[in-house]
Design an enzyme around this catalytic site. Structure first.
Site, PDB file in Angstrom:
ATOM      1  N   LYS A  35      -4.268  11.387   4.739  1.00 18.11           N
ATOM      2  CA  LYS A  35      -3.821  10.558   5.867  1.00 18.11           C
ATOM      3  C   LYS A  35      -2.741  11.343   6.612  1.00 18.11           C
ATOM      4  CE  LYS A  35      -4.151   6.852   2.446  1.00 18.11           C
ATOM      5  NZ  LYS A  35      -5.465   6.294   2.652  1.00 18.11           N
ATOM      6  N   HIS A  56       0.838  -1.203   0.000  1.00 17.68           N
ATOM      7  CA  HIS A  56       0.000   0.000   0.000  1.00 17.68           C
ATOM      8  C   HIS A  56       0.874   1.254   0.000  1.00 17.68           C
ATOM      9  CE1 HIS A  56      -3.306   2.618   1.816  1.00 17.68           C
ATOM     10  NE2 HIS A  56      -3.878   2.069   0.762  1.00 17.68           N
ATOM     11  N   ASP A  96      16.435  10.111  -8.872  1.00 18.86           N
ATOM     12  CA  ASP A  96      17.890  10.314  -8.750  1.00 18.86           C
ATOM     13  C   ASP A  96      18.377  10.158  -7.312  1.00 18.86           C
ATOM     14  OD1 ASP A  96      18.153  10.717 -11.462  1.00 18.86           O
ATOM     15  OD2 ASP A  96      18.046  12.895 -11.332  1.00 18.86           O
ATOM     16  N   HIS A 103      -9.415  11.557   1.236  1.00 19.09           N
ATOM     17  CA  HIS A 103      -8.428  10.479   1.212  1.00 19.09           C
ATOM     18  C   HIS A 103      -7.124  10.864   1.907  1.00 19.09           C
ATOM     19  CE1 HIS A 103      -5.978   7.191  -0.714  1.00 19.09           C
ATOM     20  NE2 HIS A 103      -7.114   6.551  -0.512  1.00 19.09           N
ATOM     21  N   LYS A 133       3.219   4.380  -1.093  1.00 21.68           N
ATOM     22  CA  LYS A 133       3.268   5.340  -2.195  1.00 21.68           C
ATOM     23  C   LYS A 133       4.615   6.045  -2.133  1.00 21.68           C
ATOM     24  CE  LYS A 133      -1.433   4.927  -1.708  1.00 21.68           C
ATOM     25  NZ  LYS A 133      -2.147   4.270  -0.596  1.00 21.68           N
ATOM     26  N   ASP A 163       0.137  17.924  19.111  1.00 21.15           N
ATOM     27  CA  ASP A 163       0.718  19.016  19.913  1.00 21.15           C
ATOM     28  C   ASP A 163       1.448  20.051  19.065  1.00 21.15           C
ATOM     29  OD1 ASP A 163      -0.360  17.844  22.123  1.00 21.15           O
ATOM     30  OD2 ASP A 163       1.535  17.133  22.971  1.00 21.15           O
TER      31      ASP A 163
END
Length: 424
Positions: A344, A165, A172, A342, A167, A349
């Site tokens: 995340k 999952h 380079d 979508h 991404k 704090d």
């Protein structure tokens, strides 16, 4: 006669094999954390940073620059621009890579660089990487090294349940991208229309890009047996900013509990406020108790979730089944109105921020391969707080009275979805 007697035996053997395969396929992986955490330091305490470095690893590296990219209109041009500028290597691991307009743009950019002599490696999840055959052949015929992660065979069908999952895009070895976005037309636009998903991705420079590259190299090795190394992939990295950051990973059989541990330690160490953007939020009892305990010691907890524009209704139901104790304790739950939400992101704090591929659910904590970027920096946290407030203004708050007034059928369906929440 003998054939008739053998038939029930054969059926029983077949049923046993099917049952065994189901058990393997639906295994939740490593044991999840099921004990209450003791709170012995706060986010601002140096011990928190040391703990995250030692337990999660690697240590937080100084000298980084992490820039937020909002929605497809910012995310895709930045990623494509970096790919088109590549001179030595491109490493790209993603769960969603679909055919379509934006998918074709990435195919074209990757193949152009491969034809120019750049070493291009693309690792696709076996389920989520839904490029059509013509696009896959085009990539491979033009020198792009494409592999599927955990391709199933009859002897390892349980791998169907273990998906990458992550991404991760690294160009380079010097500039990286991570966050929540997939390569699909759903993410195009500005996230303010039901057909355009709201998401956040991050462009990264500095020593922490080496952590991102290491995460890719690990899964590439698992998928291919090939080790990527040398200056093309791991060049010397100079400071690019002032932020401390780390990238850490989790995978079944190899530290799957790391993500859950990071979230629980962050929640338990909070002293003032927890702000969470969560695409899929299905907390277990330990997480619910940790959030409730935070509110009871005076921490403000705000969570933004998808509203009616959600791709999986069953996930919304499983999530809603857990809201009772949270709402009663005073946790604020808000639903994003304009489109599918979508993002995340967790901000604690106004100092500690965690972003990446991980959802707040059992699948991400125990079954999927995930990667998160943690940033320990007040200014970065303040900037993420401002983005959170923008999303909050486009959301509606769910009240305890509203949750309790659901109909009997809704309550039954929510509870049923909660029973299978580990597989959502």
């Amino acid at each position: 006669m003998r054939t008739k007697r053998l038939r029930p035996v054969a059926l029983a053997v077949a049923a046993t094999i099917v049952a065994a395969l189901l058990v393997l396929n639906l295994s939740i992986g490593d044991k999840q954390i099921d004990q209450r955490f003791q709170r012995i330091y706060t986010i601002a305490d140096p011990q928190f940073e040391r703990t995250m470095g030692v337990i999660l690893g690697p240590d937080l590296a100084p000298g980084n620059k992490v820039q937020p990219l909002l929605n497809g209109e910012q995310i895709f041009p930045a990623m494509l621009g970096a790919i088109r500028s590549a001179r030595h290597s491109i490493t790209f691991e993603t769960y969603i890579f679909w055919s379509g307009r934006i998918g074709q743009e990435f195919v074209d950019a990757l193949t152009e660089r491969a034809r120019a002599g750049v070493r291009v490696h693309v690792l696709l999840d076996w389920i989520g990487g839904q490029l059509d055959d013509a696009q896959l052949r085009h990539l491979q015929n033009n020198g792009v090294h494409v592999r599927r992660y955990n391709t199933p065979h009859w002897y390892n069908l349980h791998l169907l349940n273990n998906r990458t999952h992550r991404k991760l895009l690294v160009v380079d070895g010097q500039i990286g991208f991570t966050g929540g976005v997939g390569i699909a037309d759903l993410w195009r636009g500005n996230g303010q229309h039901p057909t355009q998903w709201r998401d956040t991705h991050f462009q990264v420079q500095g020593p922490v890009v080496g952590h991102m590259q290491a995460a890719f190299i690990d899964n590439w090795l698992q998928a291919t047996g090939e080790v990527l190394h040398g200056d093309a992939y791991l060049p010397p990295l100079q400071a690019a900013g002032s932020q401390k950051a780390q990238v850490f990973t989790s995978s079944p059989g190899g530290g799957a509990e790391s993500m859950q541990l990071m979230y629980l330690l962050s929640i338990t160490s909070a002293a003032k406020v927890i702000r969470m953007s969560a695409a899929y939020f299905v907390p277990d009892t330990v997480a619910v108790n940790a959030l409730v305990a935070a509110v009871r010691r005076g921490v403000k907890v705000q969570i933004i979730l998808p509203g009616e524009h959600l791709d999986w209704e069953i996930v919304r139901r499983a999530s809603r089944a857990t809201w009772g104790p949270l709402l009663r304790a005073g946790v604020e739950i808000h639903e994003y109105v304009p489109s599918m939400y979508h993002a995340k992101v967790m901000i604690v704090d106004d100092l500690w921020v965690s972003v990446g591929s991980t959802n707040f659910d059992a699948r991400s904590f125990a079954i999927n391969d995930e990667a998160n970027l943690n940033i320990y920096d007040r200014q970065f946290a303040a900037d993420q707080h401002a983005i959170f407030e923008q999303d909050l203004r486009r959301s509606r708050r769910v009240t305890l009275a509203e949750w309790e007034s659901r109909g009997a059928l809704d309550k039954l369906l929510d509870a049923g979805a909660g029973l299978i929440s580990s597989q959502l």
